[in-house]
Write a protein that holds these residues in place. Structure first.
Motif, PDB file in Angstrom:
ATOM      1  N   THR A 115       0.798  -1.225   0.000  1.00  0.00           N
ATOM      2  CA  THR A 115       0.000   0.000   0.000  1.00  0.00           C
ATOM      3  C   THR A 115       0.833   1.279   0.000  1.00  0.00           C
ATOM      4  O   THR A 115       0.258   2.377   0.032  1.00  0.00           O
ATOM      5  CB  THR A 115      -0.954   0.016   1.210  1.00  0.00           C
ATOM      6  OG1 THR A 115      -0.178  -0.091   2.421  1.00  0.00           O
ATOM      7  CG2 THR A 115      -1.948  -1.126   1.129  1.00  0.00           C
ATOM      8  N   HIS A 116       2.180   1.144  -0.066  1.00  0.00           N
ATOM      9  CA  HIS A 116       3.004   2.356  -0.041  1.00  0.00           C
ATOM     10  C   HIS A 116       4.388   2.027  -0.564  1.00  0.00           C
ATOM     11  O   HIS A 116       5.200   1.390   0.128  1.00  0.00           O
ATOM     12  CB  HIS A 116       3.102   2.889   1.391  1.00  0.00           C
ATOM     13  CG  HIS A 116       3.585   4.292   1.508  1.00  0.00           C
ATOM     14  ND1 HIS A 116       2.771   5.326   1.935  1.00  0.00           N
ATOM     15  CD2 HIS A 116       4.799   4.850   1.280  1.00  0.00           C
ATOM     16  CE1 HIS A 116       3.476   6.455   1.957  1.00  0.00           C
ATOM     17  NE2 HIS A 116       4.710   6.183   1.571  1.00  0.00           N
ATOM     18  N   ALA A 117       4.694   2.477  -1.777  1.00  0.00           N
ATOM     19  CA  ALA A 117       6.013   2.249  -2.370  1.00  0.00           C
ATOM     20  C   ALA A 117       6.334   3.388  -3.322  1.00  0.00           C
ATOM     21  O   ALA A 117       5.477   3.838  -4.081  1.00  0.00           O
ATOM     22  CB  ALA A 117       6.049   0.917  -3.117  1.00  0.00           C
ATOM     23  N   HIS A 118       7.581   3.835  -3.301  1.00  0.00           N
ATOM     24  CA  HIS A 118       7.995   5.010  -4.077  1.00  0.00           C
ATOM     25  C   HIS A 118       8.813   4.583  -5.295  1.00  0.00           C
ATOM     26  O   HIS A 118      10.046   4.675  -5.301  1.00  0.00           O
ATOM     27  CB  HIS A 118       8.811   5.955  -3.199  1.00  0.00           C
ATOM     28  CG  HIS A 118       8.053   6.542  -2.056  1.00  0.00           C
ATOM     29  ND1 HIS A 118       7.164   7.590  -2.206  1.00  0.00           N
ATOM     30  CD2 HIS A 118       8.033   6.225  -0.740  1.00  0.00           C
ATOM     31  CE1 HIS A 118       6.642   7.903  -1.025  1.00  0.00           C
ATOM     32  NE2 HIS A 118       7.148   7.086  -0.122  1.00  0.00           N
ATOM     33  N   TYR A 119       8.139   4.149  -6.339  1.00  0.00           N
ATOM     34  CA  TYR A 119       8.850   3.757  -7.552  1.00  0.00           C
ATOM     35  C   TYR A 119       9.288   4.953  -8.394  1.00  0.00           C
ATOM     36  O   TYR A 119       9.997   4.790  -9.387  1.00  0.00           O
ATOM     37  CB  TYR A 119       8.008   2.776  -8.370  1.00  0.00           C
ATOM     38  CG  TYR A 119       8.012   1.415  -7.727  1.00  0.00           C
ATOM     39  CD1 TYR A 119       9.133   0.607  -7.790  1.00  0.00           C
ATOM     40  CD2 TYR A 119       6.907   0.961  -7.014  1.00  0.00           C
ATOM     41  CE1 TYR A 119       9.163  -0.622  -7.170  1.00  0.00           C
ATOM     42  CE2 TYR A 119       6.933  -0.266  -6.379  1.00  0.00           C
ATOM     43  CZ  TYR A 119       8.064  -1.059  -6.455  1.00  0.00           C
ATOM     44  OH  TYR A 119       8.099  -2.271  -5.823  1.00  0.00           O
ATOM     45  N   LEU A 169      -5.888  -2.880   9.526  1.00  0.00           N
ATOM     46  CA  LEU A 169      -4.458  -3.021   9.290  1.00  0.00           C
ATOM     47  C   LEU A 169      -4.129  -3.165   7.809  1.00  0.00           C
ATOM     48  O   LEU A 169      -4.866  -3.812   7.067  1.00  0.00           O
ATOM     49  CB  LEU A 169      -3.911  -4.246  10.033  1.00  0.00           C
ATOM     50  CG  LEU A 169      -3.858  -4.138  11.555  1.00  0.00           C
ATOM     51  CD1 LEU A 169      -3.576  -5.492  12.170  1.00  0.00           C
ATOM     52  CD2 LEU A 169      -2.786  -3.130  11.986  1.00  0.00           C
ATOM     53  N   MET A 170      -3.008  -2.571   7.401  1.00  0.00           N
ATOM     54  CA  MET A 170      -2.480  -2.755   6.060  1.00  0.00           C
ATOM     55  C   MET A 170      -0.973  -2.966   6.163  1.00  0.00           C
ATOM     56  O   MET A 170      -0.356  -2.670   7.188  1.00  0.00           O
ATOM     57  CB  MET A 170      -2.796  -1.552   5.166  1.00  0.00           C
ATOM     58  CG  MET A 170      -4.287  -1.312   4.982  1.00  0.00           C
ATOM     59  SD  MET A 170      -4.718  -0.115   3.690  1.00  0.00           S
ATOM     60  CE  MET A 170      -4.020   1.404   4.332  1.00  0.00           C
ATOM     61  N   VAL A 171      -0.387  -3.485   5.083  1.00  0.00           N
ATOM     62  CA  VAL A 171       1.062  -3.688   5.031  1.00  0.00           C
ATOM     63  C   VAL A 171       1.634  -2.915   3.855  1.00  0.00           C
ATOM     64  O   VAL A 171       0.942  -2.625   2.881  1.00  0.00           O
ATOM     65  CB  VAL A 171       1.438  -5.181   4.938  1.00  0.00           C
ATOM     66  CG1 VAL A 171       1.110  -5.902   6.229  1.00  0.00           C
ATOM     67  CG2 VAL A 171       0.756  -5.853   3.754  1.00  0.00           C
TER      68      VAL A 171
END
Length: 254
Positions: A5-9, A197-199
């Motif tokens: 749910t959160h990545a900076h490509y 909850l999320m990962v």
């Protein structure tokens, strides 16, 4: 399948192999990714990546470390980016009091509030960065009761997590949850109901054990999910299913 749910490509650390990594994710068990922006250029890149890759979605916003250039007219640019079909949140926004060279706290708070107001206007959730600013972050959240969001890479206490859950918010954990000194994160994860909850990876940062110190990417989100499953006393498969469903519901992804 997993949802990072959160990545900076948009980060330069992916310049050499961005397409290769993104193309590999579905075959590596990662069905969805959200790429938040941290300023106007990265938000534009996030939007472009979402348009190119079917499993990638975008958020747009000013990170507190990068918010000093933000002007009133920049909110109009964000508004346009956030009206694109695959824009699912305002973010990454929030407060960061850790670094002395960060923009002044009062200015960070103003930009945070302006973007919360934009989220309220557009009926979008927000992705909040909160580092060493727990009380002030909660104060801004309480000032916008119609806005819902997630505290990503959660670093607060179990009590703060419970307070956010009462306010209708989500909590997300990175690879930090796998670290030996992560007692505070584990206690917070224990305090939060599974449906909140999320990962995430926060790629390219904070790779989980056993890959700590390496450049992180979405393929490593499974280690965080494995640790969360252990903390919650459920199987990895169940944790992956629940956190993916939570992410899809939160970001309104069909």
């Amino acid at each position: 399948m997993l949802f990072d749910t959160h990545a900076h490509y948009d980060d330069p650390k992916f310049d050499a192999d961005r397409d290769t990594v993104l193309a590999s994710l579905p075959d590596q068990g990662v069905s969805l990714v959200v790429n938040p922006g941290c300023d106007l250029p990265s938000s534009r890149t996030a939007a472009a990546l979402a348009e190119r890759w079917p499993h990638v979605y975008a958020a747009a916003g000013y990170h507190p470390e990068n918010c000093a250039p933000c002007r009133e007219e920049d909110l109009d640019v964000l508004r346009d980016l956030l009206k694109r079909p695959k824009a699912v949140a305002v973010g990454e926004i929030g407060l960061d009091y850790y670094w002395e060279e960060n923009p002044p706290r009062a200015f960070q708070q103003k930009v945070f509030r302006d973007q919360m107001a934009l989220a309220e206007e557009l009926d979008l959730p927000v992705i909040v960065h909160d580092r060493e600013a727990h009380a002030d972050s909660l104060a801004v959240v309480r000032a916008f009761p119609r806005v819902r969001g997630v505290f990503h890479c959660f670093s607060g206490s179990a009590e703060m997590a419970r307070e956010l859950v009462k306010l209708g918010w989500m909590i997300s954990f990175t690879g930090v949850l796998t670290y030996k000194n992560a007692r505070r994160a584990v206690e917070a994860a224990q305090a939060v109901p599974l449906e909140r909850l999320m990962v995430e990876t926060d790629s390219p940062y904070m790779a989980p054990v056993p890959r700590r110190g390496e450049r992180c990417d979405s393929r490593l989100v499974r280690y965080t999910c494995e640790k969360l499953a252990e903390v919650k006393g459920i199987s990895f498969e169940e944790c992956a299913r629940i956190t993916t469903e939570n992410g899809k519901r939160f970001f309104r992804i069909p």
